[in-house]
Design a protein around this motif. Structure first.
Motif, PDB file in Angstrom:
ATOM      1  N   VAL A  29     -16.556 -14.814  50.772  1.00 46.33           N
ATOM      2  CA  VAL A  29     -15.189 -15.082  50.674  1.00 46.33           C
ATOM      3  C   VAL A  29     -14.498 -13.785  50.730  1.00 46.33           C
ATOM      4  O   VAL A  29     -13.114 -13.897  51.066  1.00 46.33           O
ATOM      5  CB  VAL A  29     -14.926 -15.532  49.224  1.00 46.33           C
ATOM      6  CG1 VAL A  29     -13.438 -15.782  48.713  1.00 46.33           C
ATOM      7  CG2 VAL A  29     -15.730 -16.935  48.878  1.00 46.33           C
ATOM      8  N   VAL A  30     -15.062 -12.549  50.622  1.00 51.25           N
ATOM      9  CA  VAL A  30     -14.367 -11.420  50.824  1.00 51.25           C
ATOM     10  C   VAL A  30     -14.943 -10.438  51.593  1.00 51.25           C
ATOM     11  O   VAL A  30     -16.447 -10.552  51.404  1.00 51.25           O
ATOM     12  CB  VAL A  30     -14.032 -10.805  49.410  1.00 51.25           C
ATOM     13  CG1 VAL A  30     -12.926 -11.490  48.518  1.00 51.25           C
ATOM     14  CG2 VAL A  30     -15.241 -10.396  48.555  1.00 51.25           C
ATOM     15  N   ASP A  31     -14.451  -9.403  52.181  1.00 49.18           N
ATOM     16  CA  ASP A  31     -14.998  -8.387  53.091  1.00 49.18           C
ATOM     17  C   ASP A  31     -15.262  -7.245  51.817  1.00 49.18           C
ATOM     18  O   ASP A  31     -14.096  -6.512  51.539  1.00 49.18           O
ATOM     19  CB  ASP A  31     -14.289  -7.935  54.147  1.00 49.18           C
ATOM     20  CG  ASP A  31     -14.224  -9.041  55.122  1.00 49.18           C
ATOM     21  OD1 ASP A  31     -15.332  -9.628  55.649  1.00 49.18           O
ATOM     22  OD2 ASP A  31     -13.170  -9.189  55.811  1.00 49.18           O
ATOM     23  N   VAL A  32     -16.418  -6.787  51.686  1.00 46.61           N
ATOM     24  CA  VAL A  32     -16.727  -5.664  50.541  1.00 46.61           C
ATOM     25  C   VAL A  32     -16.332  -4.428  51.293  1.00 46.61           C
ATOM     26  O   VAL A  32     -17.352  -3.930  52.269  1.00 46.61           O
ATOM     27  CB  VAL A  32     -17.969  -5.917  49.966  1.00 46.61           C
ATOM     28  CG1 VAL A  32     -18.305  -4.827  48.753  1.00 46.61           C
ATOM     29  CG2 VAL A  32     -18.088  -7.388  49.229  1.00 46.61           C
ATOM     30  N   VAL A  33     -15.602  -3.521  50.906  1.00 45.47           N
ATOM     31  CA  VAL A  33     -15.508  -2.234  51.207  1.00 45.47           C
ATOM     32  C   VAL A  33     -16.164  -1.307  50.532  1.00 45.47           C
ATOM     33  O   VAL A  33     -16.877  -0.338  51.006  1.00 45.47           O
ATOM     34  CB  VAL A  33     -13.871  -1.826  51.269  1.00 45.47           C
ATOM     35  CG1 VAL A  33     -13.696  -0.343  51.942  1.00 45.47           C
ATOM     36  CG2 VAL A  33     -13.066  -2.818  52.148  1.00 45.47           C
ATOM     37  N   ASP A  34     -16.229  -1.491  48.976  1.00 46.79           N
ATOM     38  CA  ASP A  34     -16.852  -0.645  48.323  1.00 46.79           C
ATOM     39  C   ASP A  34     -17.248  -1.286  47.128  1.00 46.79           C
ATOM     40  O   ASP A  34     -16.609  -1.942  46.267  1.00 46.79           O
ATOM     41  CB  ASP A  34     -16.211   0.667  47.898  1.00 46.79           C
ATOM     42  CG  ASP A  34     -16.809   1.872  46.945  1.00 46.79           C
ATOM     43  OD1 ASP A  34     -17.977   1.540  46.622  1.00 46.79           O
ATOM     44  OD2 ASP A  34     -16.412   2.827  47.118  1.00 46.79           O
ATOM     45  N   THR A  35     -18.711  -1.653  46.756  1.00 49.47           N
ATOM     46  CA  THR A  35     -19.042  -2.386  45.541  1.00 49.47           C
ATOM     47  C   THR A  35     -18.761  -1.714  44.419  1.00 49.47           C
ATOM     48  O   THR A  35     -18.322  -2.148  43.341  1.00 49.47           O
ATOM     49  CB  THR A  35     -20.601  -2.505  45.651  1.00 49.47           C
ATOM     50  OG1 THR A  35     -20.824  -3.329  46.815  1.00 49.47           O
ATOM     51  CG2 THR A  35     -21.192  -3.547  44.551  1.00 49.47           C
ATOM     52  N   ALA A  36     -19.009  -0.191  44.345  1.00 54.70           N
ATOM     53  CA  ALA A  36     -19.018   0.575  43.033  1.00 54.70           C
ATOM     54  C   ALA A  36     -17.520   0.504  42.602  1.00 54.70           C
ATOM     55  O   ALA A  36     -17.235   0.405  41.413  1.00 54.70           O
ATOM     56  CB  ALA A  36     -19.354   1.805  43.253  1.00 54.70           C
ATOM     57  N   GLY A  78     -15.200  -1.702  43.633  1.00 54.42           N
ATOM     58  CA  GLY A  78     -14.794  -3.326  43.733  1.00 54.42           C
ATOM     59  C   GLY A  78     -13.465  -3.182  44.845  1.00 54.42           C
ATOM     60  O   GLY A  78     -12.685  -4.264  44.512  1.00 54.42           O
ATOM     61  N   THR A  79     -13.589  -2.591  45.609  1.00 49.16           N
ATOM     62  CA  THR A  79     -12.681  -2.832  46.758  1.00 49.16           C
ATOM     63  C   THR A  79     -13.192  -3.676  47.615  1.00 49.16           C
ATOM     64  O   THR A  79     -13.972  -3.691  48.391  1.00 49.16           O
ATOM     65  CB  THR A  79     -12.546  -1.074  47.413  1.00 49.16           C
ATOM     66  OG1 THR A  79     -12.285  -0.141  46.400  1.00 49.16           O
ATOM     67  CG2 THR A  79     -11.420  -1.220  48.652  1.00 49.16           C
ATOM     68  N   VAL A  80     -12.177  -4.569  48.013  1.00 44.29           N
ATOM     69  CA  VAL A  80     -12.301  -5.703  48.852  1.00 44.29           C
ATOM     70  C   VAL A  80     -11.094  -6.223  49.750  1.00 44.29           C
ATOM     71  O   VAL A  80     -10.002  -5.710  49.305  1.00 44.29           O
ATOM     72  CB  VAL A  80     -12.894  -6.927  48.115  1.00 44.29           C
ATOM     73  CG1 VAL A  80     -14.278  -6.533  47.235  1.00 44.29           C
ATOM     74  CG2 VAL A  80     -11.945  -7.656  47.206  1.00 44.29           C
ATOM     75  N   ARG A  81     -11.437  -6.831  50.786  1.00 43.81           N
ATOM     76  CA  ARG A  81     -10.183  -7.614  51.526  1.00 43.81           C
ATOM     77  C   ARG A  81     -10.531  -9.054  51.636  1.00 43.81           C
ATOM     78  O   ARG A  81     -11.768  -9.448  51.857  1.00 43.81           O
ATOM     79  CB  ARG A  81     -10.173  -7.017  52.980  1.00 43.81           C
ATOM     80  CG  ARG A  81      -9.754  -5.312  53.019  1.00 43.81           C
ATOM     81  CD  ARG A  81      -9.329  -5.052  54.387  1.00 43.81           C
ATOM     82  NE  ARG A  81     -10.658  -5.235  55.200  1.00 43.81           N
ATOM     83  CZ  ARG A  81     -11.426  -3.993  55.584  1.00 43.81           C
ATOM     84  NH1 ARG A  81     -11.177  -3.013  54.949  1.00 43.81           N
ATOM     85  NH2 ARG A  81     -12.242  -4.180  56.232  1.00 43.81           N
ATOM     86  N   LEU A  82      -9.503  -9.858  51.371  1.00 45.41           N
ATOM     87  CA  LEU A  82      -9.778 -11.335  51.455  1.00 45.41           C
ATOM     88  C   LEU A  82     -10.040 -11.612  53.152  1.00 45.41           C
ATOM     89  O   LEU A  82      -9.574 -11.284  53.872  1.00 45.41           O
ATOM     90  CB  LEU A  82      -8.492 -11.745  50.880  1.00 45.41           C
ATOM     91  CG  LEU A  82      -8.065 -11.847  49.535  1.00 45.41           C
ATOM     92  CD1 LEU A  82      -6.911 -12.881  49.359  1.00 45.41           C
ATOM     93  CD2 LEU A  82      -9.273 -12.074  48.653  1.00 45.41           C
ATOM     94  N   LYS A  83     -10.944 -12.582  53.097  1.00 43.91           N
ATOM     95  CA  LYS A  83     -11.404 -13.060  54.531  1.00 43.91           C
ATOM     96  C   LYS A  83     -10.092 -13.962  54.876  1.00 43.91           C
ATOM     97  O   LYS A  83      -9.776 -14.776  54.191  1.00 43.91           O
ATOM     98  CB  LYS A  83     -12.758 -13.771  54.477  1.00 43.91           C
ATOM     99  CG  LYS A  83     -13.915 -12.929  54.397  1.00 43.91           C
ATOM    100  CD  LYS A  83     -14.942 -13.680  54.713  1.00 43.91           C
ATOM    101  CE  LYS A  83     -16.519 -12.738  54.282  1.00 43.91           C
ATOM    102  NZ  LYS A  83     -16.656 -11.888  55.713  1.00 43.91           N
ATOM    103  N   ALA A  84      -9.476 -13.770  56.078  1.00 47.49           N
ATOM    104  CA  ALA A  84      -8.837 -14.588  56.837  1.00 47.49           C
ATOM    105  C   ALA A  84      -9.180 -15.990  56.518  1.00 47.49           C
ATOM    106  O   ALA A  84      -8.438 -17.257  56.445  1.00 47.49           O
ATOM    107  CB  ALA A  84      -8.294 -14.250  57.970  1.00 47.49           C
ATOM    108  N   LYS A  85     -10.615 -16.460  57.185  1.00 48.55           N
ATOM    109  CA  LYS A  85     -11.073 -17.873  57.018  1.00 48.55           C
ATOM    110  C   LYS A  85     -12.377 -17.846  56.123  1.00 48.55           C
ATOM    111  O   LYS A  85     -13.173 -16.938  56.480  1.00 48.55           O
ATOM    112  CB  LYS A  85     -11.037 -18.303  58.637  1.00 48.55           C
ATOM    113  CG  LYS A  85      -9.968 -18.291  59.317  1.00 48.55           C
ATOM    114  CD  LYS A  85     -10.110 -18.805  60.819  1.00 48.55           C
ATOM    115  CE  LYS A  85      -9.005 -19.165  61.401  1.00 48.55           C
ATOM    116  NZ  LYS A  85      -9.332 -19.606  62.914  1.00 48.55           N
ATOM    117  N   VAL A  86     -12.110 -18.953  55.303  1.00 44.18           N
ATOM    118  CA  VAL A  86     -13.556 -18.916  54.619  1.00 44.18           C
ATOM    119  C   VAL A  86     -13.693 -20.483  54.553  1.00 44.18           C
ATOM    120  O   VAL A  86     -13.050 -21.512  54.563  1.00 44.18           O
ATOM    121  CB  VAL A  86     -13.020 -18.416  53.171  1.00 44.18           C
ATOM    122  CG1 VAL A  86     -14.113 -19.004  52.185  1.00 44.18           C
ATOM    123  CG2 VAL A  86     -12.741 -17.159  53.171  1.00 44.18           C
ATOM    124  N   ALA A  87     -15.046 -20.816  54.989  1.00 46.68           N
ATOM    125  CA  ALA A  87     -15.531 -22.105  55.071  1.00 46.68           C
ATOM    126  C   ALA A  87     -15.267 -22.890  53.548  1.00 46.68           C
ATOM    127  O   ALA A  87     -15.684 -22.262  52.684  1.00 46.68           O
ATOM    128  CB  ALA A  87     -16.925 -22.274  55.347  1.00 46.68           C
TER     129      ALA A  87
END
Length: 449
Positions: free
Chosen positions: A412-419, A421-430
């Motif tokens: 659902v999200v692109d994980v930039v940094d797990t520690a 919690g930095t993420v970007r929302l995916k443009a398309k999600v099944a």
């Protein structure tokens, strides 16, 4: 006949994990109680003497959505029929069973006559023949399906009463109030596992039904996977050895219960299901048990006391409950007991320490909430809040070792940094990926040793 009621009652044990120390004037006490049942055993299908003429003492009902949408594509209804046949092969000889077709009304597919059949070679063959005749058509009114299942299972006496419900759509042919009334009527009379097939059903509806009836909820996006899932569910049901187990919590004068939650294997808030059971005590339902272990998080508010004082903050007793408070039945039977203590101290290090299990499950409950809030924000178009909440969920999944949640979040999200919690929302999600994350958001992992 062989049935759940003839199984041995498991041996229950309870272990409390807490930091009992409070600062002077402190009132709030947290504890995690691990309840374990072992040695329940089953008859494994070995015939036993007849228990009487009142019918089987345990039973299962499978409710299949047969509304018109189940034929689009036809693989859904075909998969449901095949899955039900496989589940019936898993039912032990002597257990009562029935199959219900659900549309805008509920129909007994097998055996009919408002009763349960007794599982055996002949009845399984007859039930499979009845399944092959099922066709799709009509609407969806799940409350009616549940009420029929409840009537059928009432003939199973006081043993295990379990149901499986499969739907592929929303409950469009009765009001939310009618469904709620049906759930209220069925709560405590049987447990129910609920599955949504495909992606056209409502997650909150399915999980709400399972929660009310103390069962599991999940998505089966591909109908081809229904057989494996139904078989697993029925095997789990066959492993149950005792029903109607309650968690009884006693608190001293002046104390109050803030919340009671199951936190493993899933998060389930039991606070609102409190039933008074005596002076300063209440029971919380936990459903049916086999050989298994569950964790419960309690938060109690006790009267403030001075340094050096100690008190019993709560007493937890697992009891084998009397169904629906039937006065003709024996009183609830205690199965095991555990104590929560409170000790007031001026040792700052001791009073500020958090028990590791309490900390772990506090994080798991926050993880479930963050996922649900993040997905709700995403659906409403609030990308900033969705990013923040789902980022926090990624962070919590990473720190707690919840690898399953982490994998689902990564769809659902692109994980930039797990520690961080930095993420970007995916443009398309099944749609199936989003629904899977939401449906399984309450599944937890135990703290690693």
């Amino acid at each position: 006949m062989a049935n759940f009621a003839k199984s041995r009652v498991p041996r229950f044990s309870a272990e409390v994990h807490q930091n009992p120390c409070l600062p002077e004037g402190g009132r709030e006490m947290h504890a995690v109680v691990t309840v374990t049942a072992t040695g329940g055993g089953t008859t494994g299908g070995r015939p036993l003497p007849e228990a009487g003429s009142g019918g089987p003492e345990a039973g299962v009902v499978i409710m299949l959505d047969c509304s018109g949408s189940m034929d689009h594509p036809p693989a859904k209804l075909r998969g449901a029929r095949e899955a039900t046949a496989a589940a019936l092969d898993t039912v032990r000889d002597g257990v009562g069973f029935a199959v219900v077709a659900g549309t805008h009304r509920a129909v007994e597919v097998y055996p009919g006559g408002g009763r349960l059949a007794v599982a055996g070679a002949a009845t399984r063959t007859q039930a499979k023949a009845a399944l092959r005749a099922l066709t799709a058509g009509g609407g969806t009114a799940i409350g009616g399906w549940l009420r029929l299942a409840g009537r059928l299972l009432s003939s199973a006496g006081t043993g295990i009463r379990h149901a499986i419900l499969l739907t592929d759509g929303r409950n469009e042919h009765e009001s939310p109030r009618e469904l709620r009334a049906a759930l209220d009527a069925c709560a405590g009379s049987f447990t129910c596992d609920v599955r949504g097939v495909g992606t056209d059903w409502e997650v909150k509806e399915v999980t709400g039904i399972a929660s009310a009836l103390l069962g599991t909820a999940d998505i089966v996006a591909d109908p081809a996977n229904l057989t494996a899932d139904f078989t697993r569910m029925m095997r789990a049901a066959m492993g149950k050895a005792v029903a109607d187990v309650g968690l009884r919590l006693w608190t001293p004068l002046g104390a109050e219960t803030v919340f009671v939650r199951q936190v493993a294997p899933t998060v389930e808030d039991l606070t609102g299901r409190r039933r008074e059971s005596g002076p300063r005590s209440a029971d919380y339902p936990t459903g049916s048990w086999g050989d298994e272990s569950r964790d419960y998080h309690l938060c109690l508010r006790v009267p403030a006391a001075g340094i050096g004082r100690e008190m019993l903050a709560g007493r937890i007793t697992l009891v084998l409950s009397t169904p629906d408070g039937d006065p003709a039945q024996p009183p609830p039977r205690p199965l095991t007991q555990a104590l929560v203590r409170a000790l007031w101290t001026d040792d700052v290090a001791a009073s500020t320490a958090i028990d590791p299990r309490v900390a772990h499950y506090t994080g798991q409950a926050e993880l479930a909430q963050a996922i649900q809030q993040g997905l709700n924000a995403r659906k409403s178009g609030d990308t900033a809040d969705a990013t923040a909440k789902l980022g926090r969920a990624v962070q919590l999944a990473g720190t707690s070792g919840n690898e399953e949640a982490a994998k689902l979040l990564a769809k659902v999200v692109d994980v930039v940094d797990t520690a961080t919690g930095t993420v970007r929302l995916k443009a398309k999600v099944a749609e199936a990926d989003e629904m899977t994350l939401e449906t399984r958001s309450t599944k937890t992992v135990r703290m690693k040793k």
